[in-house]
Design an enzyme around this catalytic site. Sequence first.
Site, mmCIF file in Angstrom:
data_model
loop_
_atom_site.group_PDB
_atom_site.id
_atom_site.type_symbol
_atom_site.label_atom_id
_atom_site.label_comp_id
_atom_site.label_asym_id
_atom_site.label_seq_id
_atom_site.Cartn_x
_atom_site.Cartn_y
_atom_site.Cartn_z
ATOM 1 C CB SER A 42 -0.940 0.016 1.205
ATOM 2 O OG SER A 42 -0.215 0.136 2.416
ATOM 3 C CE LYS A 119 -2.767 1.974 4.929
ATOM 4 N NZ LYS A 119 -2.706 1.131 3.713
#
EC number: 3.4.21.89
Length: 278
Positions: A42, A119
């Site tokens: 990701s 993230k």
Amino acid sequence: MADDAKKGNAIVETIKTIVYALLIAGVFRTLFFQPFWIPSGSMKETLLIGDFLFVNKMAYGYSYASCPSVIMPGIGINIDAEDICGMFRGDNSRLFGSEPERGDVVVFRHPVTGRDFIKRVVGLPGDRIQMRQGVLSINDVPVELTPDGVFTETFEPQGPQGTRPRCANGPVGQGGACEKLRFIETFPEGGSHIVLDIGPQSMDDTGVYMVPEGHFFFMGDNRDNSSDSRLPQSAGGVGFVPFENLIGRADRVMFSSAGRSMLFFWTWRGDRFFKAVE
């Protein structure tokens, strides 16, 4: 008898040494740095599957999430940070707290599952965040996207989970070249990083997200392959992340393995030793 006493004392000393070492390691991991191994794609290409890094836990101060989790399913150990420090959860505050800056790459605890995620911070408390035709907008100002060629990787199982990448030029056969469009994204106040795109997706156009006070909005750099704050927690996403759930900032990759285990030294990526996270 003397020999037995000496053996007994040696065993006791060995046990004490192990206990002290574990205590020191626990304190070090709680207060300073926590190891983290990247399990998914990701955050490509900023972080690759198999990157190993230490998370700086001093960057944002300390909360219940700073306590280490010890999960070893093979031997039945599943000790969560909340099991140890759950008494400190709930007021969304931190000791010696310092808020992250936009653009920081952060490890945090998922607000519902407790799993560790990594993230990039794109939304700060009070911000208006929206995706418009694949372009991130912050407080109604679109970020600058500069085309920067193509990110190419081999279409094959990656990491321990054996996941295969998604491709802009798909479908791609086993061993083929999997391509993604590469852009340099620059925030309105400055600060740039690389993001990847594989084409139009459902999350390329969203409503406006109003980031609550004491919360942050996270997105993965591999925008079309990231479960992040664009999806609410009820839909399997991350949603808004409370300040107290932050664990620390990722500053530098220590080493990286392209194989199914970081112990497979022959698969280590030589160009990623001590690579700064940007």
